[in-house]
Design a protein around this motif. Structure first.
Motif, mmCIF file in Angstrom:
data_model
loop_
_atom_site.group_PDB
_atom_site.id
_atom_site.type_symbol
_atom_site.label_atom_id
_atom_site.label_comp_id
_atom_site.label_asym_id
_atom_site.label_seq_id
_atom_site.Cartn_x
_atom_site.Cartn_y
_atom_site.Cartn_z
ATOM 1 N N GLU A 199 0.816 -1.218 0.000
ATOM 2 C CA GLU A 199 0.000 0.000 0.000
ATOM 3 C C GLU A 199 0.848 1.267 0.000
ATOM 4 O OE1 GLU A 199 -4.312 -1.047 2.002
ATOM 5 O OE2 GLU A 199 -2.914 0.206 3.101
ATOM 6 N N VAL A 200 1.862 1.318 0.837
ATOM 7 C CA VAL A 200 2.639 2.544 1.021
ATOM 8 C C VAL A 200 4.120 2.202 1.053
ATOM 9 C CG1 VAL A 200 3.116 4.486 2.556
ATOM 10 C CG2 VAL A 200 0.777 3.641 2.328
ATOM 11 N N SER A 201 4.926 3.036 0.401
ATOM 12 C CA SER A 201 6.375 2.903 0.460
ATOM 13 C C SER A 201 6.989 4.232 0.878
ATOM 14 C CB SER A 201 6.947 2.482 -0.898
ATOM 15 O OG SER A 201 6.511 1.185 -1.245
ATOM 16 N N ALA A 202 8.102 4.165 1.571
ATOM 17 C CA ALA A 202 8.786 5.375 2.022
ATOM 18 C C ALA A 202 10.281 5.108 2.106
ATOM 19 C CB ALA A 202 8.254 5.823 3.387
ATOM 20 N N GLU A 203 11.039 6.179 2.121
ATOM 21 C CA GLU A 203 12.486 6.097 2.301
ATOM 22 C C GLU A 203 12.847 6.344 3.756
ATOM 23 O OE1 GLU A 203 14.482 7.746 -1.843
ATOM 24 O OE2 GLU A 203 14.189 9.106 -0.164
ATOM 25 N N VAL A 204 13.823 5.606 4.238
ATOM 26 C CA VAL A 204 14.497 5.970 5.481
ATOM 27 C C VAL A 204 15.803 6.645 5.074
ATOM 28 C CG1 VAL A 204 15.574 5.149 7.599
ATOM 29 C CG2 VAL A 204 13.475 4.083 6.787
ATOM 30 N N ARG A 205 15.968 7.880 5.524
ATOM 31 C CA ARG A 205 17.165 8.648 5.181
ATOM 32 C C ARG A 205 17.992 8.911 6.436
ATOM 33 N NH1 ARG A 205 16.563 13.105 0.531
ATOM 34 N NH2 ARG A 205 15.624 11.809 -1.087
ATOM 35 N N ILE A 206 19.296 8.975 6.253
ATOM 36 C CA ILE A 206 20.186 9.256 7.380
ATOM 37 C C ILE A 206 21.158 10.364 6.998
ATOM 38 C CG2 ILE A 206 19.995 6.923 8.314
ATOM 39 C CD1 ILE A 206 22.729 6.296 7.143
ATOM 40 N N GLY A 207 21.692 11.035 8.022
ATOM 41 C CA GLY A 207 22.666 12.095 7.798
ATOM 42 C C GLY A 207 23.382 12.435 9.100
ATOM 43 N N ALA A 208 24.419 13.213 8.990
ATOM 44 C CA ALA A 208 25.126 13.691 10.178
ATOM 45 C C ALA A 208 24.268 14.734 10.890
ATOM 46 C CB ALA A 208 26.477 14.276 9.789
#
Length: 351
Positions: A199-208
């Motif tokens: 049904e739903v997709s999303a990104e997991v993002r990381i950063g400093a």
């Protein structure tokens, strides 16, 4: 692609390579002059009945007839991104889960079944649901989190999960990930095969974290608090009238902070939520009044929260963003966030 000594393309993948990352070239359309070459890179999740199934980093499944293959080979895992902190998928999956702790949970081997719901009261329709039904708040706290062996064959574990959610009068969801080493492309393929629908997709993002705290932005109007209040909830309108379960979920997590910027009529112009968990700071619920967007309010909220998280010893940041939210993605690009993996919510497609 793989070439022989004579420069010809060669197929060097077989059904024994299921579960490995591969790169293939195949012909689409007519096999005659009108056909076109297309490439696919991803995890080979099945090879049955002369059809290959390749799951790309985004979770997209590509089905390829064996007869259309032109070339192919096993390739190394996608290289780790050097932008920002390093993180394994299991570590990040557990950190993001602790930021939305369910009201109720049950372990099934290495899987966790999660539920957080409230009854729809007479005269009220949270989330547009009919009166007399139960409604779960956020799929992240109302889905199976499969981070290990469930101790049962997958089909039996999924049947158990369906009944568990049915007993709670909730739809059955499974949260599965793709695109990082240790993620669950094979499980995604099995969910597809067994009749679950994404049904739903999303990104997991990381950063400093430090560059966000160092942004040259005015944070004087941002108020930080350990708890949200009624005015904060008036801006965070993702669930109609939030009941006790919703409020408990928003307050959950190792070290939780809420940010708000005062606005007209007692409704904040902008809000945000941050959960500090060891070296990680997670950002969520960053919302700005539509008429006040593109004025730097989201940046101010995140900067203030980042500075608080830095004071608590965090050094890395994460957030989740849906694939079609172009405005948020552009903002997070500018802050140095890079994609780590994708996650997808699969719902049982009841007959």
């Amino acid at each position: 692609m793989e070439f022989t000594g004579g420069g010809r393309l060669e197929i060097r993948v077989t059904s024994a390579d299921v579960g490995k990352r591969v790169s293939v070239r195949y012909v689409t359309g007519s096999g005659e002059a009108g056909g076109m070459f297309t490439d696919a890179v991803g995890v080979l999740t099945s090879w049955d009945d002369r059809v290959l199934l390749i799951t790309r980093r985004t979770g997209e499944a590509v089905r390829i007839a064996e007869s259309s293959l032109v070339a192919g080979k096993v390739v190394p895992a996608a290289p780790a991104r050097r932008r920002g902190p390093s993180a394994t998928f299991p570590e990040l999956a557990r950190v993001t889960a602790r930021a939305w702790e369910p009201v109720e949970s049950e372990a099934l081997g290495g899987w966790t079944l999660r539920a957080s719901f409230q009854e729809v009261p007479p005269g009220g329709r949270p989330g547009g649901a009919a009166v007399g039904r139960r409604v779960g708040f956020t799929r992240r706290a109302n889905s199976v989190l499969p981070l290990g062996d469930p101790g049962l064959p997958v089909a039996e574990a999924l049947a158990y999960a369906r009944q568990w959610y049915a007993d709670r009068k909730l739809p059955a969801y499974v949260q599965a990930a793709t695109g990082a080493e240790g993620t669950q492309e094979l499980l995604c393929a099995e969910l597809d095969r067994l009749g679950w629908r994404r049904e739903v997709s999303a990104e997991v993002r990381i950063g400093a974290l430090a560059p966000i705290g160092d942004l040259d932005t005015d944070v004087s109007a941002v108020r930080l608090s350990r708890a949200f209040d009624e005015t904060w909830l008036r801006r965070y309108r993702r669930f109609g009238e939030p009941g006790p379960a919703v409020q408990a979920l928003l307050a959950s997590g190792p070290s939780v902070w809420f940010a708000s910027v005062a606005g007209p009529d007692g409704v904040p112009a902008a809000i945000g939520r941050c959960v500090v968990d060891g070296r990680w700071a997670g950002f969520m619920a960053v919302e700005v009044a539509p008429e006040l967007r593109r004025r730097g309010l989201a940046t101010s909220v995140m900067t203030a929260l980042a500075r608080q998280a830095l004071d608590e010893g965090a050094s890395a940041a994460w957030l989740q963003v849906e694939a079609d939210n172009d405005g948020a993605r552009a903002l997070y690009d500018g802050m140095g966030f890079a994609p780590h993996h994708h996650y997808h919510h699969y719902r049982w497609a009841e007959a």
